[in-house]
Structure formats: structure tokens, C-alpha cells
Design an enzyme around this catalytic site. Structure first.
Site, PDB file in Angstrom:
ATOM      1  N   TYR A 139       0.768  -0.997   0.172  1.00 34.87           N
ATOM      2  CA  TYR A 139       0.514   0.045   0.053  1.00 34.87           C
ATOM      3  C   TYR A 139       0.536   1.529   0.568  1.00 34.87           C
ATOM      4  O   TYR A 139       1.958   1.504   1.295  1.00 34.87           O
ATOM      5  CB  TYR A 139      -0.911   0.059   1.542  1.00 34.87           C
ATOM      6  N   ASP A 224      -2.240  -6.429   9.024  1.00 32.15           N
ATOM      7  CA  ASP A 224      -3.047  -4.865   8.661  1.00 32.15           C
ATOM      8  C   ASP A 224      -4.087  -6.076   7.946  1.00 32.15           C
ATOM      9  O   ASP A 224      -3.346  -7.100   6.739  1.00 32.15           O
ATOM     10  CB  ASP A 224      -2.358  -4.239   7.979  1.00 32.15           C
ATOM     11  N   ILE A 226      -7.322  -5.771   7.407  1.00 33.38           N
ATOM     12  CA  ILE A 226      -8.745  -4.919   7.318  1.00 33.38           C
ATOM     13  C   ILE A 226      -9.659  -4.596   5.734  1.00 33.38           C
ATOM     14  O   ILE A 226     -10.693  -4.871   5.989  1.00 33.38           O
ATOM     15  CB  ILE A 226      -7.987  -3.259   7.079  1.00 33.38           C
ATOM     16  N   LYS A 266     -13.610  -1.288   4.872  1.00 30.43           N
ATOM     17  CA  LYS A 266     -13.370  -1.764   3.488  1.00 30.43           C
ATOM     18  C   LYS A 266     -14.589  -3.259   3.782  1.00 30.43           C
ATOM     19  O   LYS A 266     -15.266  -3.621   3.218  1.00 30.43           O
ATOM     20  CB  LYS A 266     -11.819  -2.677   3.409  1.00 30.43           C
TER      21      LYS A 266
END
Length: 479
Positions: A139, A224, A226, A266
Site C-alpha cells: 500500500y 494489517d 482490513i 473496507k
């Protein structure tokens, strides 16, 4: 710090957003504008959420059991968060992980989005100048979230398309050795699972390689997760906590060195509500992160509203199921549309985007050629996509394209623009390949071709496909 250049705002990832904002597509007001395909936003299941709100008007009015909750919600709340909200959050986290893992609300820290959660974790784990290892591509915002204010360093774990960008023991060791060459103390590995930008989940083997590596080096893992609720196809999602439990590591030191970042941005499509979470078995870290969370609180009104939505277990089960179906259909729509133009996507099973292989459209196998193609895609096609280099991809020619933040009609138009662009290039190449001319003849022929197209543009004929001709001229000039 205010003047520091390390925020990453000058990345092509953010520059693409700026170009879109100057000329945003609108089907009525600006049909030739730029379509936003660089934003990982989930708008496919808003109708489900809106229908729930319509049926539950008392929640919107902050009324409960016939009385108003407004006064209670308007006054000061402890920065630990509303207990009712934390209770339903851990239940939701378990639900999207198929109840393979149970979560304790006492080990949860609320933050204003996952951006804040990631930064808070790095503040807790690393001193300025210490390093985190991160698999590439990753990201683009991590350059901002993990480095800008913390002073931590990022060392890439280089992954490649030859094995679909999977982590290997060798890539982990090479990254660790690279950090040591620069006298950097490695404090942990940060992964995104499911991956942004790949749209893939990590396999059990990858997770085990990572856990073994972290145990050997005595470092932390930040996972992470998400996008955990966006997994729409096999293989199933495996949380880092599930992998630890499967290895019976609950009583090991590693149990306290693994930390999860979660969010509703998300999974529930609510980035504007700014709901992020840190989950950890490390009591010291949770205590520190809770204190730090006072700098980025979630409003009591937001917590109350979402506690009611998440507390409706029947609705949440339906939402998760329907949302995954929508994501899978939309992913297939993007992939098939690109395939019609001879463009392939990395095989994926999660996320709001595809990682798209455009290496065959590059003039040269360089990141400079990638940026040149990216600029054409924005200026000529009117599409904002994210180049792989903005995600620190090790190979030029890959692009992240988002599919869940627009209508089917807008996605169809985007595919039409790409198809016209690619076909214009093919047509031009075919015309010149049929009878290879001399250099002088080719130049003369090219000039005549461009002149004919310019005459056609100036004719004023309403039947003229002006956009297609512009693309032909541009392709011809840059050939």
C-alpha cells in the site's frame, strides 16, 4: 517535520488523485472526465446499509427504549470507547474470520481509522531509525503511515511475479541482511493480508514461514487485516492469529509479539466513519496504544450507531454474504473486460481491486516507461489507476485498478476506453507491418496519416469518433 518531504504526497499514487479532482468524470456533467480507479472504496452494498437505516429510524434519532440518548452521547466519553461497541466489534471480527479465532474486547484499542492504528503500532514498537520489513508491492500510504512521524525506516522484502509475489524464506532473509548492511535494527515485519494491491490472501505455508522467521529473529509481526471481510473466492482467509493457534503457540513469547490492525472501512464500506482497531495479546502495548488513542478518538455518536448495526447479527450475516457476491461479480467484470483488450490480471480472491499486468504495453522494460504509460492512461484514456512503482513493485508494468467504487455503467465505459486505446495501437502497428517501408517512406507515410486524421477532426462531422482519432494521433506520434 512540517517541511519534511517523506510524507509521500508527491507519489504518483496521490498525484493521480489530484488529476482526477481537477477533471472528475460525471455521466451527465462531464462524460469525458477522468474516471477514479485509484480509490479502494466499496460502494457495492450501500443499498443494504441504507435499507437497514430506513427500518431503524430510532437509531438515527438516537432514541432507545422510548427515551433520547442524545445527552449521553453528546457529553464526554472515556477514550477507551463504548463497551457495547467494542463487544460487537470483536464479534464481527470473529464472524468474518469464520469464527476460527475469538477476540477479547479488553485487548482491543479503537482508533480513527486504520491509518492511525498502523502509526500507533509503529510508535509502540520501534524507535526512530529502527526498521520494519514490508513485502512489496505494498500500500503506497505506508510510506506516510509508518514513517512520516515515527521516524522508522522501511526495508522492502522484494517479491516477484514469477511466484505471484509470494513471500519466501529467501526474500525474508535478504531483506533482513539488507537492513543489517545499513546498521538498522529490525523490529518487525508488517504484512497486509489480504494484500493491497495484489487482492490475494496469504497461504498457510507463507504464514508459517513468516512466523518461524519472526521467532528466529525475535521480532514482531503486524498483520494489517482490513480486507479480511472482502474475501470472495477460495482459498479462504487465514488470520495470523489462526495460524498461531494452529501451531499451538498461545503460551509462547510469539503470542505477545503478533498484532492485528482491523477496520470497517473496507469490510463494511465505511471509510468516512473512521473506524480502526488494534488487537494484541501484549498488555504493555495495549496500555500504551490506549493512551495514544486519545489523539484520534471516534465520536460517541458513530460508535452508538455502528454498535446497533453490528449488533443485528442476522443483518450482518446477510451483508457479508451479499457483499462478497457483489465483489466477486464486479471483479469478474473487470477481469473479462481487460481480457478483451489482451490484458491479464493477477489471479485474486479478495479486495476491491486487481493487480493488472501491462508489461506488454511498455516501450521499454523500465519504470520510466511505466510512468510514461501511466501518464497516457490518465491524460488520453481519462482513467486514474495506480502504477506499480507507487506500490514499490519490483517489476515495471504492473498497475492497481479498483472496481468497487463505481457503477457497472462507469466500469463498462472504462473498459471501452481501454479497449479503444489498445486497439488503436494494434491497428497502427498492423498498417505498418503489412509492407515494411524505408525510414524515409515511413516518416512520409506517418505525416500523411496524421494529416488525414487532422482533416477529419476539423470536418465537424457529428459521426466522427473524435476521442478515437485523438488516440490514433497520439499513438502514431509516440510510436
Amino acid at each position: 517535520m512540517a517541511m519534511c518531504k517523506s510524507h509521500g504526497q508527491d507519489s504518483s499514487y496521490f498525484i493521480g488523485w489530484q488529476e482526477y479532482e481537477k477533471n472528475p468524470y460525471d455521466p451527465i456533467q462531464n462524460p469525458s472526465g477522468i474516471i477514479q480507479m485509484g480509490l479502494a472504496e466499496n460502494q457495492l452494498s450501500f443499498d443494504l446499509l441504507e435499507s437497514w437505516l430506513t427500518r431503524n429510524q430510532d437509531v438515527i434519532r438516537f432514541r432507545e427504549n422510548g427515551g433520547s440518548m442524545f445527552r449521553d452521547l453528546a457529553l464526554f466519553q472515556d477514550y477507551h470507547g463504548l463497551q457495547a461497541f467494542k463487544n460487537v466489534l470483536v464479534a464481527f471480527m470473529a464472524e468474518i474470520r469464520r469464527n476460527k479465532v475469538k477476540f477479547d474486547p479488553k485487548k482491543l484499542v479503537l482508533t480513527a481509522g486504520s491509518t492511525s492504528a498502523n502509526e500507533t503500532l509503529i510508535f509502540c514498537l520501534a524507535e526512530p531509525g529502527e526498521a520494519l520489513l514490508i513485502p512489496t508491492p505494498h500500500y503506497p500510504g505506508f510510506d506516510r503511515d509508518l514513517k512520516w512521524r515515527t521516524g522508522a525506516e522501511i526495508v522492502p522484502i522484494h517479491c516477484y511475479s514469477s511466484n505471484n509475489f509470494k513471500i519466501t524464506e529467501l526474500s525474508l532473509e535478504e531483506a533482513y541482511e539488507e537492513a543489517q548492511k545499513h546498521n538498522l535494527t529490525v523490529k518487525g515485519v508488517v504484512i497486509t493480508n489480504p494484500s493491497n494491491p495484489l487482492g490475494t490472501t496469504m497461504s498457510r505455508d507463507e504464514l508459517n514461514i513468516l512466523i518461524t522467521f519472526a521467532m528466529t529473529k525475535k521480532i514482531h509481526i503486524v498483520s494489517d487485516e482490513i480486507y479480511a471481510g472482502t474475501v470472495f473466492d477460495s482459498p479462504k482467509f487465514i488470520s495470523i492469529m489462526e495460524a498461531l493457534i494452529d501451531r499451538k503457540l498461545e503460551k509462547s513469547k510469539m503470542w505477545n509479539q503478533v498484532h492485528i490492525v482491523s477496520s470497517l472501512s473496507k469490510d463494511l464500506g465505511l471509510p468516512g466513519f473512521r473506524i480502526g482497531m488494534i488487537y494484541s495479546n501484549n498488555e504493555t502495548l495495549i496500555a500504551a496504544a490506549t493512551k495514544m488513542s486519545s489523539f484520534g478518538l471516534i465520536s460517541s455518536q458513530t460508535q452508538y450507531l455502528l454498535s446497533k448495526i453490528l449488533g443485528d447479527k442476522k443483518f450482518i450475516k446477510r451483508y457479508i454474504k451479499e457483499n462478497k457476491k457483489q465483489l466477486k461479480n464486479r471483479r469478474e467484470m473487470l477481469a473479462s473486460g481487460l481480457a478483451n483488450s489482451g490484458i491479464e490480471c493477477l489471479k485474486s480472491n479478495a479486495g476491491l481491486f486487481c493487480f493488472v499486468d501491462m508489461r506488454h504495453l511498455l516501450k521499454l522494460n523500465t519504470f520510466g516507461a511505466e510512468m510514461e504509460l501511466w501518464r497516457k492512461i490518465i491524460s488520453d484514456l481519462g482513467l486514474n489507476v495506480s502504477p506499480g512503482s507507487s506500490c514499490h513493485c519490483s517489476e515495471p508494468g504492473w498497475f492497481r485498478i479498483c472496481f468497487a467504487n463505481m457503477s457497472k455503467e462507469t466500469l463498462d465505459l472504462a473498459m471501452h476506453r481501454i479497449n479503444n486505446f489498445v486497439n488503436s495501437g494494434r491497428e497502427f502497428c498492423r498498417n505498418f507491418q503489412q509492407q515494411p517501408p524505408s525510414v524515409e517512406a515511413a516518416g512520409s507515410r506517418r505525416r500523411r496519416t496524421i494529416a488525414n486524421w487532422v482533416v477529419k477532426l476539423s470536418s465537424g462531422d457529428a459521426r466522427t469518433d473524435r476521442r478515437k482519432i485523438y488516440l490514433k494521433i497520439y499513438y502514431c506520434c509516440s510510436f
